[in-house]
Design an enzyme around this catalytic site. Structure first.
Site, PDB file in Angstrom:
ATOM      1  N   LYS A  31     -20.169   1.930   6.999  1.00  0.00           N
ATOM      2  CA  LYS A  31     -19.419   0.998   5.708  1.00  0.00           C
ATOM      3  C   LYS A  31     -18.008   1.211   5.652  1.00  0.00           C
ATOM      4  O   LYS A  31     -17.246   1.900   6.071  1.00  0.00           O
ATOM      5  CB  LYS A  31     -20.088   1.504   4.350  1.00  0.00           C
ATOM      6  CG  LYS A  31     -19.636   2.689   3.889  1.00  0.00           C
ATOM      7  CD  LYS A  31     -18.281   2.430   2.804  1.00  0.00           C
ATOM      8  CE  LYS A  31     -17.928   3.807   2.281  1.00  0.00           C
ATOM      9  NZ  LYS A  31     -16.574   4.066   2.776  1.00  0.00           N
ATOM     10  N   PRO A 116     -17.744   7.624  13.523  1.00  0.00           N
ATOM     11  CA  PRO A 116     -16.784   8.883  13.384  1.00  0.00           C
ATOM     12  C   PRO A 116     -16.840   9.608  12.394  1.00  0.00           C
ATOM     13  O   PRO A 116     -17.181   9.137  11.248  1.00  0.00           O
ATOM     14  CB  PRO A 116     -15.349   8.072  13.757  1.00  0.00           C
ATOM     15  CG  PRO A 116     -15.703   6.476  14.240  1.00  0.00           C
ATOM     16  CD  PRO A 116     -17.006   6.499  13.918  1.00  0.00           C
ATOM     17  N   ALA A 118     -15.905  12.155   9.188  1.00  0.00           N
ATOM     18  CA  ALA A 118     -14.436  12.396   8.148  1.00  0.00           C
ATOM     19  C   ALA A 118     -13.720  10.989   8.422  1.00  0.00           C
ATOM     20  O   ALA A 118     -12.427  11.502   8.533  1.00  0.00           O
ATOM     21  CB  ALA A 118     -13.962  13.780   8.405  1.00  0.00           C
ATOM     22  N   ASP A 158     -22.352   7.324  -2.001  1.00  0.00           N
ATOM     23  CA  ASP A 158     -22.123   6.067  -1.356  1.00  0.00           C
ATOM     24  C   ASP A 158     -23.451   6.009  -0.534  1.00  0.00           C
ATOM     25  O   ASP A 158     -23.776   4.955   0.225  1.00  0.00           O
ATOM     26  CB  ASP A 158     -21.086   5.380  -0.683  1.00  0.00           C
ATOM     27  CG  ASP A 158     -20.447   6.959   0.130  1.00  0.00           C
ATOM     28  OD1 ASP A 158     -21.178   7.836   0.163  1.00  0.00           O
ATOM     29  OD2 ASP A 158     -19.428   6.904   0.649  1.00  0.00           O
TER      30      ASP A 158
HETATM   31  O1  C5P Z   1     -20.321  11.584  -3.726  1.00  0.00           O
HETATM   32  P1  C5P Z   1     -19.514  12.196  -2.542  1.00  0.00           P
HETATM   33  O2  C5P Z   1     -20.171  13.751  -2.338  1.00  0.00           O
HETATM   34  O3  C5P Z   1     -19.590  11.371  -1.471  1.00  0.00           O
HETATM   35  O4  C5P Z   1     -18.002  12.624  -2.999  1.00  0.00           O
HETATM   36  C1  C5P Z   1     -17.273  13.315  -2.048  1.00  0.00           C
HETATM   37  C2  C5P Z   1     -16.060  13.686  -3.020  1.00  0.00           C
HETATM   38  O5  C5P Z   1     -15.244  12.460  -3.069  1.00  0.00           O
HETATM   39  C3  C5P Z   1     -16.244  14.159  -4.511  1.00  0.00           C
HETATM   40  O6  C5P Z   1     -16.633  15.578  -4.408  1.00  0.00           O
HETATM   41  C4  C5P Z   1     -15.081  13.826  -4.846  1.00  0.00           C
HETATM   42  O7  C5P Z   1     -14.182  14.792  -4.747  1.00  0.00           O
HETATM   43  C5  C5P Z   1     -14.578  12.444  -4.450  1.00  0.00           C
HETATM   44  N1  C5P Z   1     -15.063  11.380  -5.143  1.00  0.00           N
HETATM   45  C6  C5P Z   1     -14.406  11.204  -6.282  1.00  0.00           C
HETATM   46  N2  C5P Z   1     -15.007  10.060  -7.302  1.00  0.00           N
HETATM   47  C7  C5P Z   1     -16.168   9.260  -6.690  1.00  0.00           C
HETATM   48  C8  C5P Z   1     -16.582   9.595  -5.438  1.00  0.00           C
HETATM   49  C9  C5P Z   1     -16.002  10.511  -4.715  1.00  0.00           C
HETATM   50  O8  C5P Z   1     -13.863  11.902  -6.912  1.00  0.00           O
HETATM   51  N3  C5P Z   1     -16.518   8.302  -7.539  1.00  0.00           N
END
Ligand code: C5P
Length: 316
Positions: A31, A116, A118, A158
């Protein structure tokens, strides 16, 4: 989720309800975010988001086979550095589905990685979405796509979008998704993939530290542009609040964005939390020319072209 995302009569989602005996192959897209407005930090540490997700034709694939335990193997660039253990999102997704349905968490999962790692393209989230769909089919749980999206939301912000695919509005921390119908138009993108990934939490933390005001307001202009199906109009409405933070951490990305614009891209932006840079092209031919120019400029590790929107995780 308040409203169902998937109607029962949607052919895309018509899947056999019985457990599969042979291998189940699931393909899942990457995405990009066409619009990413980052709001305040919530008490749970996540940021309130308003985003427009867009699934593009760059895919990972998971094959699920019957097994006596839960195992994961992988192939593809960079997968040697990824954990195959309990912290892997694929394993966590399979276990979450098993816990929810009372099924034994037994499967042999194999991940073929092309998205890819990260890179700001949600590759890890995509794999979790694929694991949910693959194990659902393998085990014959008969869950609805909305049920799967509900489990997906517990695993990552996501992941519900990667179950859905297409173009969709994301709110909450990104896990509340509603489809945006764009009338079947195909958009052409070029991606510049960086040598080294960026950590999503670090990018969000940098966003907070920079104390920058959100530049991306509500996505109304973008939604109108998507309906107009004119890439020049869409180009003016792409926005990403995390771009400044990604550029702060990786100043050289500015050069990548400029290289794409110099080569004639209609627009350039960092994808999600980066470091992948995304360029909008006029059409397929323009995308191919742009990709060739970017490759020749040697500004990044790899260049890919991709069309969007495409469906989310699907059994092949
Ligand atoms: O939800 P996910 O595990 O993909 O998010 C990874 C990191 O991105 C979270 O631990 C947080 O630090 C940051 N994040 C955030 N706010 C969001 C989505 C992600 O701060 N709405």
């Amino acid at each position: 989720m308040t409203e169902p995302l998937f109607s029962d009569d949607d052919e895309e989602f018509d899947r056999p309800r019985l457990a599969a005996h042979g291998p189940v192959r699931v393909r899942v897209p990457a995405k990009i975010n066409l619009h990413l407005h980052v709001g305040p930090t919530r008490p749970d540490g996540f940021h309130e988001l308003t985003t427009v997700y867009h699934a593009i034709g760059l895919y990972d694939e998971i094959t699920a086979r019957r097994g006596d335990t839960l195992t994961l193997t992988m192939e593809g660039e960079g997968t040697g550095h990824l954990s195959l253990g309990e912290d892997n999102l694929v394993i966590r997704a399979a276990r979450a589905l098993a816990a929810e349905t009372g099924h034994d968490p037994h499967a042999r999962l194999h991940l073929k990685k092309q998205i890819p790692i990260a890179a700001g393209l949600a590759g890890g989230s995509a794999d979790a979405a694929a694991a949910l769909v693959a194990c659902d089919q393998l085990w014959g749980t008969g869950l609805s796509r909305d049920d799967l999206a509900g489990i997906a939301a517990t695993l990552g912000s996501d992941i519900p979008f990667l179950v859905l695919g297409g173009t969709a509005l994301g709110t909450g921390r990104g896990e509340l998704v509603s489809p945006i119908l764009t009338g079947g138009h195909a958009w052409h993108w070029v991606l510049a993939v960086a040598e080294e990934g960026l950590s999503t939490p670090t990018v969000y933390r940098t966003f907070d530290e920079l104390g920058a005001q959100s530049e991306a307001g509500p996505p109304d202009g973008l939604l109108a542009a998507l309906r107009q199906k004119d890439p020049d109009v869409l180009a003016a409405h792409l926005a990403n609040d995390l771009q400044a933070a990604a550029l702060h951490l990786r100043p050289e990305l500015r050069g990548v964005l400029d290289a794409g614009l110099d080569a004639g891209a209609l627009a350039a932006l960092v994808s999600g939390s980066g470091p992948t840079c995304v360029f909008l092209a006029e059409d397929a031919r323009h995308a191919a020319l742009l990709a060739a120019d970017l490759e020749a400029s040697d500004c990044c590790r790899a260049v890919r072209t991709a069309v969007g929107p495409v469906p989310g995780a699907r059994v092949l």
